[in-house]
Design an enzyme around this catalytic site. Structure first.
Site, PDB file in Angstrom:
ATOM      1  N   GLU A 106       4.680  -5.111   6.982  1.00  0.00           N
ATOM      2  CA  GLU A 106       3.958  -4.035   7.681  1.00  0.00           C
ATOM      3  C   GLU A 106       4.447  -3.818   9.100  1.00  0.00           C
ATOM      4  O   GLU A 106       4.466  -2.698   9.612  1.00  0.00           O
ATOM      5  CB  GLU A 106       2.445  -4.338   7.721  1.00  0.00           C
ATOM      6  CG  GLU A 106       1.745  -4.211   6.380  1.00  0.00           C
ATOM      7  CD  GLU A 106       1.744  -5.481   5.549  1.00  0.00           C
ATOM      8  OE1 GLU A 106       2.573  -6.380   5.798  1.00  0.00           O
ATOM      9  OE2 GLU A 106       0.920  -5.572   4.626  1.00  0.00           O
ATOM     10  N   GLY A 125       0.512  -5.024   0.813  1.00  0.00           N
ATOM     11  CA  GLY A 125      -0.712  -5.094   0.008  1.00  0.00           C
ATOM     12  C   GLY A 125      -0.520  -5.853  -1.300  1.00  0.00           C
ATOM     13  O   GLY A 125      -1.486  -6.371  -1.872  1.00  0.00           O
ATOM     14  N   ALA A 176       0.865  -1.179   0.000  1.00  0.00           N
ATOM     15  CA  ALA A 176       0.000   0.000   0.000  1.00  0.00           C
ATOM     16  C   ALA A 176       0.904   1.233   0.000  1.00  0.00           C
ATOM     17  O   ALA A 176       2.068   1.163   0.411  1.00  0.00           O
ATOM     18  CB  ALA A 176      -0.882  -0.024   1.231  1.00  0.00           C
ATOM     19  N   GLU A 221      -0.856  -9.417  -0.300  1.00  0.00           N
ATOM     20  CA  GLU A 221      -2.278  -9.642  -0.007  1.00  0.00           C
ATOM     21  C   GLU A 221      -3.084  -9.742  -1.308  1.00  0.00           C
ATOM     22  O   GLU A 221      -4.055 -10.493  -1.387  1.00  0.00           O
ATOM     23  CB  GLU A 221      -2.805  -8.500   0.867  1.00  0.00           C
ATOM     24  CG  GLU A 221      -2.232  -8.565   2.280  1.00  0.00           C
ATOM     25  CD  GLU A 221      -2.509  -7.313   3.093  1.00  0.00           C
ATOM     26  OE1 GLU A 221      -2.071  -6.222   2.649  1.00  0.00           O
ATOM     27  OE2 GLU A 221      -3.144  -7.395   4.144  1.00  0.00           O
TER      28      GLU A 221
HETATM   29  N1  DAK Z   1       4.661   3.107  -0.851  1.00  0.00           N
HETATM   30  C1  DAK Z   1       5.099   4.261  -1.398  1.00  0.00           C
HETATM   31  N2  DAK Z   1       6.245   4.376  -2.077  1.00  0.00           N
HETATM   32  C2  DAK Z   1       7.009   3.263  -2.200  1.00  0.00           C
HETATM   33  C3  DAK Z   1       6.621   2.019  -1.660  1.00  0.00           C
HETATM   34  C4  DAK Z   1       5.369   1.953  -0.956  1.00  0.00           C
HETATM   35  N3  DAK Z   1       4.880   0.825  -0.435  1.00  0.00           N
HETATM   36  N4  DAK Z   1       7.581   1.111  -1.946  1.00  0.00           N
HETATM   37  C5  DAK Z   1       8.519   1.780  -2.643  1.00  0.00           C
HETATM   38  N5  DAK Z   1       8.190   3.066  -2.793  1.00  0.00           N
HETATM   39  C6  DAK Z   1       8.936   4.108  -3.495  1.00  0.00           C
HETATM   40  C7  DAK Z   1      10.182   4.502  -2.703  1.00  0.00           C
HETATM   41  O1  DAK Z   1       9.852   5.423  -1.694  1.00  0.00           O
HETATM   42  C8  DAK Z   1      11.030   5.102  -3.815  1.00  0.00           C
HETATM   43  O2  DAK Z   1      10.576   6.413  -4.064  1.00  0.00           O
HETATM   44  P1  DAK Z   1      11.665   7.613  -4.344  1.00  0.00           P
HETATM   45  O3  DAK Z   1      12.603   7.596  -3.174  1.00  0.00           O
HETATM   46  O4  DAK Z   1      12.335   7.207  -5.627  1.00  0.00           O
HETATM   47  O5  DAK Z   1      10.808   8.832  -4.452  1.00  0.00           O
HETATM   48  C9  DAK Z   1      10.685   4.245  -5.017  1.00  0.00           C
HETATM   49  O6  DAK Z   1       9.440   3.611  -4.712  1.00  0.00           O
HETATM   50  C10 DAK Z   1      11.703   3.168  -5.284  1.00  0.00           C
HETATM   51  O7  DAK Z   1      11.904   2.448  -4.089  1.00  0.00           O
HETATM   52  P2  DAK Z   1      13.347   2.176  -3.466  1.00  0.00           P
HETATM   53  O8  DAK Z   1      14.314   3.237  -3.836  1.00  0.00           O
HETATM   54  O9  DAK Z   1      13.149   1.897  -2.017  1.00  0.00           O
HETATM   55  O10 DAK Z   1      13.740   0.844  -4.256  1.00  0.00           O
HETATM   56  P3  DAK Z   1      14.704  -0.325  -3.785  1.00  0.00           P
HETATM   57  O11 DAK Z   1      14.891  -1.197  -4.955  1.00  0.00           O
HETATM   58  O12 DAK Z   1      15.929   0.219  -3.090  1.00  0.00           O
HETATM   59  O13 DAK Z   1      13.886  -1.126  -2.652  1.00  0.00           O
HETATM   60  C11 DAK Z   1      11.897  -2.186  -1.762  1.00  0.00           C
HETATM   61  C12 DAK Z   1      12.741  -1.835  -3.033  1.00  0.00           C
HETATM   62  C13 DAK Z   1      10.594  -2.826  -2.244  1.00  0.00           C
HETATM   63  C14 DAK Z   1      12.687  -3.226  -0.936  1.00  0.00           C
HETATM   64  C15 DAK Z   1      11.657  -0.922  -0.928  1.00  0.00           C
HETATM   65  O14 DAK Z   1      11.128   0.078  -1.794  1.00  0.00           O
HETATM   66  C16 DAK Z   1      10.674  -1.122   0.181  1.00  0.00           C
HETATM   67  O15 DAK Z   1      11.005  -1.684   1.229  1.00  0.00           O
HETATM   68  N6  DAK Z   1       9.434  -0.647  -0.016  1.00  0.00           N
HETATM   69  C17 DAK Z   1       8.391  -0.695   1.014  1.00  0.00           C
HETATM   70  C18 DAK Z   1       7.872  -2.083   1.137  1.00  0.00           C
HETATM   71  C19 DAK Z   1       6.817  -2.158   2.218  1.00  0.00           C
HETATM   72  O16 DAK Z   1       7.067  -1.853   3.392  1.00  0.00           O
HETATM   73  N7  DAK Z   1       5.635  -2.527   1.812  1.00  0.00           N
HETATM   74  C20 DAK Z   1       4.477  -2.640   2.725  1.00  0.00           C
HETATM   75  C21 DAK Z   1       3.751  -1.332   2.686  1.00  0.00           C
HETATM   76  S1  DAK Z   1       2.476  -1.286   3.900  1.00  0.00           S
HETATM   77  C22 DAK Z   1      -3.921  -0.777   6.775  1.00  0.00           C
HETATM   78  C23 DAK Z   1      -2.850  -1.236   7.492  1.00  0.00           C
HETATM   79  C24 DAK Z   1      -1.703  -1.590   6.808  1.00  0.00           C
HETATM   80  C25 DAK Z   1      -1.631  -1.495   5.452  1.00  0.00           C
HETATM   81  C26 DAK Z   1      -2.729  -1.074   4.739  1.00  0.00           C
HETATM   82  C27 DAK Z   1      -3.877  -0.700   5.398  1.00  0.00           C
HETATM   83  N8  DAK Z   1      -5.070  -0.331   7.490  1.00  0.00           N
HETATM   84  C28 DAK Z   1      -5.267  -0.657   8.824  1.00  0.00           C
HETATM   85  C29 DAK Z   1      -5.779   0.749   6.888  1.00  0.00           C
HETATM   86  C30 DAK Z   1      -0.328  -1.723   4.902  1.00  0.00           C
HETATM   87  C31 DAK Z   1      -0.145  -2.145   3.818  1.00  0.00           C
HETATM   88  C32 DAK Z   1       1.178  -2.139   3.198  1.00  0.00           C
HETATM   89  O17 DAK Z   1       1.259  -2.710   2.170  1.00  0.00           O
END
Ligand code: DAK
Length: 259
Positions: free
Chosen positions: A133, A110, A65, A113
């Site tokens: 998360e 997400g 997400a 999921e």
């Molecule tokens: N959201 C927004 N931007 C993201 C992103 C994300 N999930 N994942 C990556 N990006 C963006 C990065 O910020 C970066 O942007 P800039 O810095 O270039 O502006 C760009 O994509 C490229 O990412 P990286 O530079 O980090 O790329 P790398 O190859 O170095 O790393 C990575 C890739 C996938 C390992 C890394 O980007 C990463 O760790 N991303 C986050 C993964 C993550 O944590 N995903 C889970 C997200 S939370 C809810 C509760 C919970 C949720 C939803 C609802 N409710 C109770 C309402 C949570 C859901 C989730 O999915």
């Protein structure tokens, strides 16, 4: 229909939805989830489409997400956001179309999921999957705490949810989270091959099978078997049943019409 965050392609009975926000690794913001939901509706309506593929542009399937959009949400906004995610995933599960996830890279949070709501998951060998998360101070909000244990068992699910560690495609396949792993440059070809095979079957039966497995595994076995009997008996009022069985006896290839 024209979309901003996704690309939709239709060919040879296959509808492909490609998430197209590669700069943020296809992170799911509200608009993207709304567009995916609309596109599913559009594909459902098109009777020429028999199967759907969900994939991502660039090096990610969906990296989760959208953290930018979530960061400052109030509890009420977070509730609406989670409801939007759940609603999109239920649209995939309740669609008449078998959905194949072609996991071209990161399927995190997400993204992981989302694949769990699909019917078949094929990953490229460099894909990474997980529920990170917990590293953000939250837990999954789009069904991850519920679908993951149902797919891989409670022990493995809790390990992934509690550690937030990503796993590679081979490990995801080993634990039953996905169906198969293919070479990176073969992902779309391998996915389309399976999609074409499914598209050649009776669309009534692909819909019935998907519903029976999805609904049946959430209810008790006796009710589930009754459901199977009722779908089985109604199959015999279809032309596809007559066609399939006649073609077998005449040693021909069946042509299913979805009637
Ligand atoms: N959201 C927004 N931007 C993201 C992103 C994300 N999930 N994942 C990556 N990006 C963006 C990065 O910020 C970066 O942007 P800039 O810095 O270039 O502006 C760009 O994509 C490229 O990412 P990286 O530079 O980090 O790329 P790398 O190859 O170095 O790393 C990575 C890739 C996938 C390992 C890394 O980007 C990463 O760790 N991303 C986050 C993964 C993550 O944590 N995903 C889970 C997200 S939370 C809810 C509760 C919970 C949720 C939803 C609802 N409710 C109770 C309402 C949570 C859901 C989730 O999915």
């Amino acid at each position: 229909m024209v979309y901003k965050n996704i690309l939709v392609e239709k060919k040879e009975g296959i509808g492909t939805i490609k998430i197209n926000r590669p700069k943020v690794l296809n992170a799911l913001n509200k608009e993207t989830m709304q567009e995916i939901s609309k596109a599913i509706g559009e594909l459902n309506q098109d009777k020429k489409i028999k199967v759907a593929i969900l994939t991502g542009e660039g090096k990610a399937f969906i990296a989760g997400a959208d953290i930018n959009q979530m960061k400052d949400m109030t509890s009420l906004e977070a509730k609406e956001f989670a409801e939007l995610g759940h609603s999109m995933l239920l649209k995939i599960e309740n669609s008449r179309l078998p959905f194949i996830a072609a996991i071209n890279g990161y399927a995190l949070g997400g993204g992981c999921e989302t694949i769990m709501a699909c019917d078949i998951c094929i990953a490229s060998e460099s894909a990474k999957l997980g529920q990170p998360e917990i590293n953000l101070g939250v837990h999954p909000g789009f069904g991850g705490t519920q679908r993951l244990p149902r797919l891989v068992g409670r022990m493995k699910a809790k390990e992934l949810l509690l550690t937030g560690e990503n796993i590679n495609a081979d490990e995801a396949c080993r634990i039953g989270l996905i169906n198969m792993v293919v070479e990176d440059n073969n992902l779309i070809e391998a996915t389309e091959k399976i999609a074409k095979k499914i598209a050649s079957k009776s669309p009534i039966q692909t819909d019935f099978i998907k519903s029976l497995v999805n609904k049946g595994t959430d209810i008790d076995i006796h009710s589930a078997c009754s459901l199977e009997i009722s779908y089985f008996s109604s199959s015999f009022s279809t032309k596809d049943q007559k066609e399939g069985m006649s073609a077998f006896l005449e040693k021909k290839k069946p042509t299913f019409t979805g009637k």
